[in-house]
Design a protein around this motif. Sequence first.
Motif, short mmCIF file in Angstrom:
data_model
loop_
_atom_site.label_atom_id
_atom_site.label_comp_id
_atom_site.label_asym_id
_atom_site.label_seq_id
_atom_site.Cartn_x
_atom_site.Cartn_y
_atom_site.Cartn_z
N LYS A 284 0.83 -1.19 0.00
CA LYS A 284 0.00 0.00 0.00
C LYS A 284 0.87 1.25 0.00
CE LYS A 284 -3.93 -2.12 2.39
NZ LYS A 284 -4.83 -2.05 3.58
N HIS A 285 0.54 2.20 -0.87
CA HIS A 285 1.36 3.41 -1.01
C HIS A 285 0.57 4.68 -0.74
CE1 HIS A 285 4.72 1.09 -2.74
NE2 HIS A 285 3.79 0.38 -3.33
N ASP A 286 -0.62 4.57 -0.15
CA ASP A 286 -1.48 5.74 0.02
C ASP A 286 -1.39 6.37 1.41
OD1 ASP A 286 -2.63 3.66 1.34
OD2 ASP A 286 -4.63 3.85 0.43
N ASP A 287 -0.46 5.90 2.22
CA ASP A 287 -0.29 6.46 3.56
C ASP A 287 0.50 7.77 3.44
OD1 ASP A 287 0.24 7.06 6.21
OD2 ASP A 287 0.53 4.96 6.78
N SER A 288 -0.08 8.85 3.89
CA SER A 288 0.58 10.16 3.79
C SER A 288 1.73 10.31 4.78
CB SER A 288 -0.44 11.28 4.01
OG SER A 288 -1.03 11.15 5.29
N ASN A 289 1.76 9.47 5.79
CA ASN A 289 2.84 9.50 6.77
C ASN A 289 3.99 8.66 6.22
OD1 ASN A 289 4.59 8.78 8.99
ND2 ASN A 289 2.98 9.52 10.39
N HIS A 290 5.01 9.33 5.73
CA HIS A 290 6.10 8.64 5.03
C HIS A 290 6.81 7.63 5.93
CE1 HIS A 290 9.39 7.94 2.25
NE2 HIS A 290 10.25 8.22 3.24
N GLN A 291 7.13 8.02 7.16
CA GLN A 291 7.86 7.13 8.06
C GLN A 291 7.05 5.88 8.38
OE1 GLN A 291 11.03 7.31 9.04
NE2 GLN A 291 11.22 9.10 7.71
N ARG A 292 5.75 6.08 8.58
CA ARG A 292 4.89 4.93 8.88
C ARG A 292 4.79 4.01 7.68
NH1 ARG A 292 -0.53 6.86 11.08
NH2 ARG A 292 -0.88 7.42 8.88
N LYS A 293 4.69 4.59 6.49
CA LYS A 293 4.61 3.78 5.27
C LYS A 293 5.89 2.96 5.09
CE LYS A 293 5.03 5.77 1.23
NZ LYS A 293 4.73 6.54 -0.01
N VAL A 294 7.02 3.59 5.26
CA VAL A 294 8.30 2.86 5.13
C VAL A 294 8.38 1.77 6.18
CG1 VAL A 294 10.81 3.04 5.31
CG2 VAL A 294 9.52 4.78 4.06
N GLY A 295 7.92 2.08 7.40
CA GLY A 295 7.95 1.09 8.47
C GLY A 295 7.08 -0.12 8.15
N ASN A 296 5.92 0.11 7.59
CA ASN A 296 5.03 -0.99 7.20
C ASN A 296 5.66 -1.83 6.09
OD1 ASN A 296 3.06 -0.30 9.06
ND2 ASN A 296 1.95 1.03 7.65
N HIS A 297 6.23 -1.14 5.11
CA HIS A 297 6.87 -1.85 4.01
C HIS A 297 8.07 -2.66 4.50
CE1 HIS A 297 5.15 1.07 0.74
NE2 HIS A 297 4.23 0.47 1.44
N MET A 298 8.80 -2.07 5.44
CA MET A 298 9.95 -2.76 6.02
C MET A 298 9.53 -4.05 6.70
SD MET A 298 11.13 -3.19 9.37
CE MET A 298 10.58 -1.71 10.21
N ALA A 299 8.45 -3.99 7.47
CA ALA A 299 7.99 -5.18 8.20
C ALA A 299 7.55 -6.28 7.24
CB ALA A 299 6.83 -4.79 9.12
N ILE A 300 6.87 -5.88 6.17
CA ILE A 300 6.40 -6.86 5.19
C ILE A 300 7.59 -7.48 4.45
CG2 ILE A 300 5.07 -7.17 3.08
CD1 ILE A 300 3.20 -4.95 4.10
N LEU A 301 8.55 -6.63 4.05
CA LEU A 301 9.73 -7.15 3.35
C LEU A 301 10.48 -8.13 4.24
CD1 LEU A 301 11.80 -7.18 1.04
CD2 LEU A 301 12.85 -5.14 2.08
N LYS A 302 10.68 -7.80 5.49
CA LYS A 302 11.38 -8.69 6.42
C LYS A 302 10.67 -10.03 6.53
CE LYS A 302 13.07 -8.76 11.22
NZ LYS A 302 12.36 -10.00 11.63
N LYS A 303 9.35 -9.99 6.65
CA LYS A 303 8.56 -11.22 6.78
C LYS A 303 8.63 -12.05 5.51
CE LYS A 303 3.81 -12.80 7.55
NZ LYS A 303 2.40 -12.37 7.80
N LYS A 304 8.48 -11.39 4.37
CA LYS A 304 8.46 -12.12 3.09
C LYS A 304 9.81 -12.74 2.78
CE LYS A 304 4.18 -11.38 1.80
NZ LYS A 304 3.21 -12.49 1.61
N LEU A 305 10.89 -12.06 3.11
CA LEU A 305 12.22 -12.64 2.90
C LEU A 305 12.39 -13.90 3.74
CD1 LEU A 305 14.56 -9.50 2.81
CD2 LEU A 305 14.22 -11.15 0.96
N GLY A 306 11.88 -13.87 4.97
CA GLY A 306 11.95 -15.04 5.83
C GLY A 306 11.15 -16.20 5.27
N GLN A 307 9.95 -15.90 4.77
CA GLN A 307 9.11 -16.94 4.18
C GLN A 307 9.74 -17.50 2.91
OE1 GLN A 307 5.44 -14.77 3.68
NE2 GLN A 307 4.68 -15.31 5.72
N PHE A 308 10.42 -16.64 2.19
CA PHE A 308 11.06 -17.05 0.94
C PHE A 308 12.21 -18.03 1.18
CE2 PHE A 308 14.33 -16.15 -2.37
CZ PHE A 308 13.62 -16.56 -3.49
N GLY A 309 12.86 -17.89 2.33
CA GLY A 309 13.96 -18.79 2.66
C GLY A 309 15.33 -18.15 2.56
N ALA A 310 15.36 -16.84 2.32
CA ALA A 310 16.64 -16.14 2.24
C ALA A 310 17.23 -15.99 3.64
CB ALA A 310 16.45 -14.77 1.60
#
Length: 306
Positions: free
Chosen positions: A262-288
Motif C-alpha cells: 500500500k502506497h497511500d499512507d501520507s505519513n512517510h515514516q509509517r509507510k516505510v515502516g510498514n513496508h519494512m515489516a512486510i519485506l522482512k517477513k516475506k524474505l523469511g518466508q522465501f527462505g533467504a
Amino acid sequence: MSVSDMSFERWTSRESSTWTFQVFQKYNRELSRMYISHIAANEFIYRNLGKNAQWEDPVSKHFKFRDETHEHTFGSIKGWSDSFNDFDNWTNLNSVMAMSSNLETYLSTVIKLALESDVGVLFGAKRRIDGIEIIKHGRSQPFDFEDKIVSCTKGEWGSRVNAFKKIFGQAPEVLESNISRLEKLRKLRNNVGHAFGRDIELSRSHNVIDAMDMHKLKREKTLEYQKLIYGIARAIDKQLLNDHIGEYQTLYFYHNLRPSLKHDDSNHQRKVGNHMAILKKKLGQFGAAKAGKKFCRELIVYYEAL
C-alpha cells in the motif's frame, strides 16, 4: 555482527552465496543422495551374494523376476554381474552428465544475474550503473545478454574462460588451471548425451555393424568430477557476488513485492515502516538469510531514491 545491526550495502551481500548457487547446491545434493543410494545398494547386493552364490549359478536361484522371460536374459550370476557392472558404469556416466548440465545451467543464470546487476561492467564501468534502476524505470532487464551468456557456456572451455575474462576482467584460478579437465568432461558429457556413451564421431559412421564399447568411468573419477564442478561453481559465485551482484537479488525481490504494498499512507515514516515489516517477513518466508529491520529499511530507502 547481529542481524539486527546489519546495514544495507548495495555491493556487499549479507549472504555468503547467491540464491542461484543455493539452487545449484540443492540439485547437487539431490543427485548425491541418489548416487550414494546406488553405491549402498550395489555393495549390499554383492555382500549378500558373496555369502552363498557361485558365478555359475543360474540367476533364478538368487533373483525373482516378475516377467519369467527375464530369467533367460543372463546365463548365470556371472552374466548378470557383467551387466550390472555395465549399469554401474552407465550410472557414473549419466551422473557426470547431470553434474555438467547443472553447472552450465548455474553459469547461464549467475552470469545473467551479474550482468543484469552491474551492466556497466560491459563498458569497463564496474559498479557505476545499478541495473535495478533500469528495471525500476521500465525495462525487464537492462540489455539482451544472450550472446555474452552463450560465449561463456558453449563451445570449448578455453574459449569460454577467455570470454568470461573479457567480460569480468578475471576468472578464478581454479577455472583457469582446470581447462583441460573441463574439456575432457565436456567431451564425455556430449558422448553420453548424444551417442549413448560412445564417441560421437565414430558412432556416426554408417559403414559399421557392431556396437562400439561404451566409455568406462570409475566411481573415483566420477567423484573427482563432482568435486571439480563444485569448486568451480563456488569460486565463480564468490567472484561475481562480491564484485558485481552484492544485494541485487534482494533489491529485485523488493521490486517484485512493491506493487502489492500500500502506497497511500501520507505519513512517510509509517509507510516505510510498514513496508519494512512486510519485506522482512516475506524474505523469511522465501527462505533467504535473515534480514533485520535496519537492513530492510535502508534497502527500501535506497530503492525509492533511485
